[in-house]
Design an enzyme around this catalytic site. Structure first.
Site, PDB file in Angstrom:
ATOM      1  N   ASP A 183       0.839  -1.154  -0.181  1.00  0.00           N
ATOM      2  CA  ASP A 183      -0.046   0.114  -0.070  1.00  0.00           C
ATOM      3  C   ASP A 183       0.865   1.227   0.155  1.00  0.00           C
ATOM      4  OD1 ASP A 183      -2.853  -1.304   2.293  1.00  0.00           O
ATOM      5  OD2 ASP A 183      -2.208  -1.604  -0.037  1.00  0.00           O
ATOM      6  N   LEU A 192     -34.982 -11.222 -10.335  1.00  0.00           N
ATOM      7  CA  LEU A 192     -35.149 -12.585 -10.583  1.00  0.00           C
ATOM      8  C   LEU A 192     -36.303 -13.242  -9.783  1.00  0.00           C
ATOM      9  CD1 LEU A 192     -31.143 -13.616 -10.314  1.00  0.00           C
ATOM     10  CD2 LEU A 192     -32.694 -13.228 -12.326  1.00  0.00           C
ATOM     11  N   LYS A 204     -25.295 -14.640  -4.652  1.00  0.00           N
ATOM     12  CA  LYS A 204     -26.021 -13.263  -4.788  1.00  0.00           C
ATOM     13  C   LYS A 204     -25.559 -12.253  -3.803  1.00  0.00           C
ATOM     14  CE  LYS A 204     -30.991 -12.077  -4.640  1.00  0.00           C
ATOM     15  NZ  LYS A 204     -30.738 -10.851  -4.094  1.00  0.00           N
ATOM     16  N   GLU A 213     -22.684  -5.742  -9.414  1.00  0.00           N
ATOM     17  CA  GLU A 213     -23.223  -5.474  -8.084  1.00  0.00           C
ATOM     18  C   GLU A 213     -21.889  -4.659  -7.281  1.00  0.00           C
ATOM     19  OE1 GLU A 213     -26.236  -6.414  -5.349  1.00  0.00           O
ATOM     20  OE2 GLU A 213     -25.983  -6.820  -7.559  1.00  0.00           O
ATOM     21  N   LYS A 219     -32.783 -17.874  -1.821  1.00  0.00           N
ATOM     22  CA  LYS A 219     -32.470 -16.999  -0.911  1.00  0.00           C
ATOM     23  C   LYS A 219     -32.161 -18.100   0.236  1.00  0.00           C
ATOM     24  CE  LYS A 219     -33.474 -12.800  -2.372  1.00  0.00           C
ATOM     25  NZ  LYS A 219     -34.548 -12.239  -1.749  1.00  0.00           N
ATOM     26  N   CYS A 229     -59.714   5.940   8.205  1.00  0.00           N
ATOM     27  CA  CYS A 229     -58.251   5.913   7.889  1.00  0.00           C
ATOM     28  C   CYS A 229     -57.587   6.929   8.860  1.00  0.00           C
ATOM     29  CB  CYS A 229     -58.124   6.638   6.514  1.00  0.00           C
ATOM     30  SG  CYS A 229     -56.505   7.041   5.849  1.00  0.00           S
ATOM     31  N   CYS A 277     -58.146   2.228   2.563  1.00  0.00           N
ATOM     32  CA  CYS A 277     -58.848   3.650   2.650  1.00  0.00           C
ATOM     33  C   CYS A 277     -59.455   3.906   1.531  1.00  0.00           C
ATOM     34  CB  CYS A 277     -57.786   4.746   2.847  1.00  0.00           C
ATOM     35  SG  CYS A 277     -58.116   6.257   2.678  1.00  0.00           S
TER      36      CYS A 277
END
EC number: 6.5.1.2
Length: 691
Positions: free
Chosen positions: A41, A91, A132, A190, A331, A425, A443
């Site tokens: 670095d 998806l 994912k 992503e 998931k 409401c 409502c």
């Protein structure tokens, strides 16, 4: 990407700058793409500072793809909308092994794969499996190998331009490498933040006395949406490529796995946690393998993604609604925690849906502190027997939306209270009604309710409704938040001075919107009914209502039995229409639209009588641009008066309505001696039908 063999001396600034740029980009590639950092670095920083100094002394040596250009520029005033050339689709989700097995079966059936007598697939489908990521989907555009634009997913059709912010992310190459460089390439991927980088960022936030981020996804989202790209540049964002939009000037790889391999040759970062498998068994093996290692991964994921690997098979399967048939997001089970339910309030959604919301003692679950959770609807509260005062299990469904799963009955206090759905409401006082066979209470003050105001105005202005060009969501947000517009009728009171006072709304935009509002006053009954936003009343039903009743008042006063006589109107739709017009607040707004707004439309007799007047049975052709009406609005007005609107001029044409820039249709009408009318002449013909 090989290291440059010869290091030019400082006495040759042009060559030295080129060498420094190449060396820094090579180091970025080794770090982010190969995951094999080979430059400390401190050394990277030394070279970077030297390049900055050379470019400051020799501004003509600065290039658009220089690593120094990633540090951020001037703050922007907002994000510009970007329409995706190819939609960024969502998806379909699966949550259990059975969902994956069913997905594989659907795919195999769609591809006519062989099965045995028991229906088991004997010719397994080949899939590409990926992680994912829990980040933000973006699209990167490269032209001739150079990065030119980045946009967020948005609603899948239109996103926001975040080019300057994305340019600051060192993982994303500003120039593609390799030999197969396409003329145009949209890379889908992503933006995310690694766990280690997230921890360091929060340490910095604490040291500066600033608010910490709840999780890496929130940190990534907040960083990417900064108006000042210098702030984004200071945040440790990363990127993985996983899909493709538009491709021009190169052959599309035959497989999805081949696409990702090609991306690596271009210098794009692609995640290595991927595999090609066969059949449902292969999919589930990948899923469970990743699940066992999930916590040890250097970034957050909320599942895995399966895609049919072969491109030709993807094309055969196609899409359904807004999702591809060839892909599935599997998931992970949501995370859960215990807490106390303090109260149950009701929340009014943009469409009037009344949702019970649990107010909770704060609990950390799924990477975030949760204080509110959805209870979905009244039936769910009853079914789960959830009461105020209960200890409840809270889950972040899909790791995003918190929900109350159940009550812990053996911890229920004696004074626990049952939930009672209110009858009015909380936002506007209109009646709360629930249609037969529907789980959601709503409502009924659709045109009046503050919670529904923005949605009602947005729907009212849609192209298929009153077609108010220039009245987008951001303008509606300002009008509502500044209390300038409460109902659709208030739109027609807007003046030039009010509009030019809005943020980023110039004089030309104000004039255009006023002109558009003036045009919107001349519509059709069907469009007006559709614009009201009555639940279950789409374009087709609106046209059926207009045709059946002929005018608005009979619809507003119609009992349910009369509404059931309309084509394709069943009990649920009839009840919805009846409830809408029974609400006095809605009737008041409609009267204001007719009186104050002077919104008009041609009316006709109720069915089944044939259309009357000079246009009954006549054929009319439209050409050119009319002064106040769109082509579609003029067509609907003519059809409402009994005319047939044709697309070409012939001897059977009775009238041609011509506007500015009329072309060959006008010339042919004059040649055939067919009467030509302007917009005013068309209105004269319609006078027998106008209100």
């Amino acid at each position: 990407m090989a290291r440059s063999p010869v290091e030019p001396p400082a006495s040759q600034p042009a060559k030295r700058a080129a060498w420094l740029r190449a060396e820094l980009e090579r180091a970025n590639y080794a770090y982010y793409v190969l995951d094999q950092p080979d430059l400390p670095d401190a050394e990277y920083d030394r070279l970077f500072v030297e390049l900055q100094r050379i470019e400051a002394e020799h501004p003509d040596l600065v290039t658009p793809d220089s690593p120094t250009q990633r540090v951020g520029g001037e703050a922007a005033s907002g994000f510009t909308p970007v329409v995706h050339d190819k939609p960024m689709l969502s998806l379909n989700n699966g949550f259990a092994d059975e969902d994956v097995i069913a997905f594989d079966k659907r795919v195999a059936d769609g591809l006519d794969k062989a099965t045995d007598l028991a229906g088991t697939v004997t010719e397994p489908v080949e899939y590409a499996c990926e992680l994912k990521f829990d980040g933000l989907a973006i699209s990167l555009r490269y032209e001739n190998g150079r990065f030119v634009q980045a946009s967020t997913r948005g609603d899948g059709t239109t996103g926001e331009d975040v080019t300057e912010n994305i340019r600051t992310i060192r993982a994303i190459p500003l120039t593609l490498k390799g030999k197969r460089i396409p003329r145009m390439l949209d890379v889908r991927g992503e933006v995310l933040m690694f766990k280690r980088d997230f921890a360091r960022l929060n340490e910095r936030q604490r040291a500066a006395g600033q608010r910490e981020f709840a999780n890496p996804r929130n940190a990534a989202a907040g960083s990417l949406r900064q108006l000042d790209s210098k702030i984004t540049a200071s945040r440790p964002l990363s990127f993985f490529a996983y899909g493709i939009g538009v491709l021009d000037g190169a052959d599309m790889p035959d497989t999805h796995s081949g696409l990702l391999d090609w991306y690596e040759t271009l210098g794009l970062p692609v995640n290595r946690e991927r595999a090609v498998v066969r059949g449902a068994a292969g999919l589930l093996a990948f899923f469970h393998s990743v699940g066992e290692r999930r916590e040890s991964l250097p970034y957050d994921i909320d599942g895995v993604v399966y895609k049919v690997n072969r491109r030709d098979e993807q094309d055969r399967l196609g899409f359904v609604s807004r999702a591809p048939r060839f892909a599935l997001a599997h998931k992970f089970p949501a995370q859960e925690a215990l807490t106390k339910l303090i109260a149950i309030d009701v929340q009014v959604g943009r469409t009037g849906a009344i949702t019970p919301v649990a107010r909770l003692e704060p609990v950390f679950v799924g990477g975030a502190t949760v204080t509110n959770a959805t209870l979905h609807n009244e039936d769910e509260v009853r079914r789960k027997d959830i009461r105020i005062g209960d200890t409840v299990i809270v889950r972040r469904a899909g790791d995003v939306i918190p929900e109350v799963v159940s009550a812990v009955l053996d911890r229920r206090p004696a004074d626990a209270q049952e939930f009672v759905m209110p009858t009015e409401c909380p936002e506007c006082g209109s009646r709360i009604e629930r249609l037969p066979d529907e789980a959601i209470a709503r409502c009924t003050g659709g045109l009046f309710c503050p919670a529904q105001r923005k949605q009602a105005l947005w729907h009212f202005a849609q192209r298929r409704a009153l077609d108010i060009d220039g009245l987008g969501e951001k303008i509606i947000d300002q009008l509502v938040e500044q209390n300038l517009v409460r109902t659709p009728a208030d739109l027609f009171n807007l003046g030039f001075s009010t509009l030019v006072g809005l943020d980023r709304f110039a004089e030309k935009s104000a004039r255009n919107l006023i002109d558009s509002l003036e045009k919107a006053k001349h519509t059709t009954l069907a469009r007006f009914i559709y614009a009201l936003g009555i639940r279950h009343v789409g374009e087709s039903t609106a046209k059926d209502l207009a045709k059946h009743f002929g005018s608005l008042d009979p619809i507003m006063d119609a009992p349910i039995d009369a509404l059931l006589e309309v084509n394709d109107v069943g009990p649920i739709v009839a009840e919805s229409i009846h409830q809408f017009f029974a609400e006095e607040h809605n009737r008041t707004v409609i009267e204001q639209l007719r009186a104050r707004g002077k919104v008009t439309w041609p009316e006709g007799p109720p069915a089944p009588r044939a259309p009357q007047g000079v246009l009954a049975g006549k054929t009319v052709v439209l050409t050119g641009t009319l002064p106040t009406l769109t082509r579609e609005a003029a067509k609907e007005m003519l059809e409402a008066a009994g005319a047939k609107v044709a697309g070409s001029v012939s001897k059977k044409t009775d009238y041609v309505v011509a506007g500015a820039d009329a072309g060959s249709k006008l010339a042919k009408a004059e040649e055939l001696g067919i009467p030509v009318l302007d917009e005013a002449g068309m209105h004269t013909l319609l006078e027998g039908h106008a209100r």
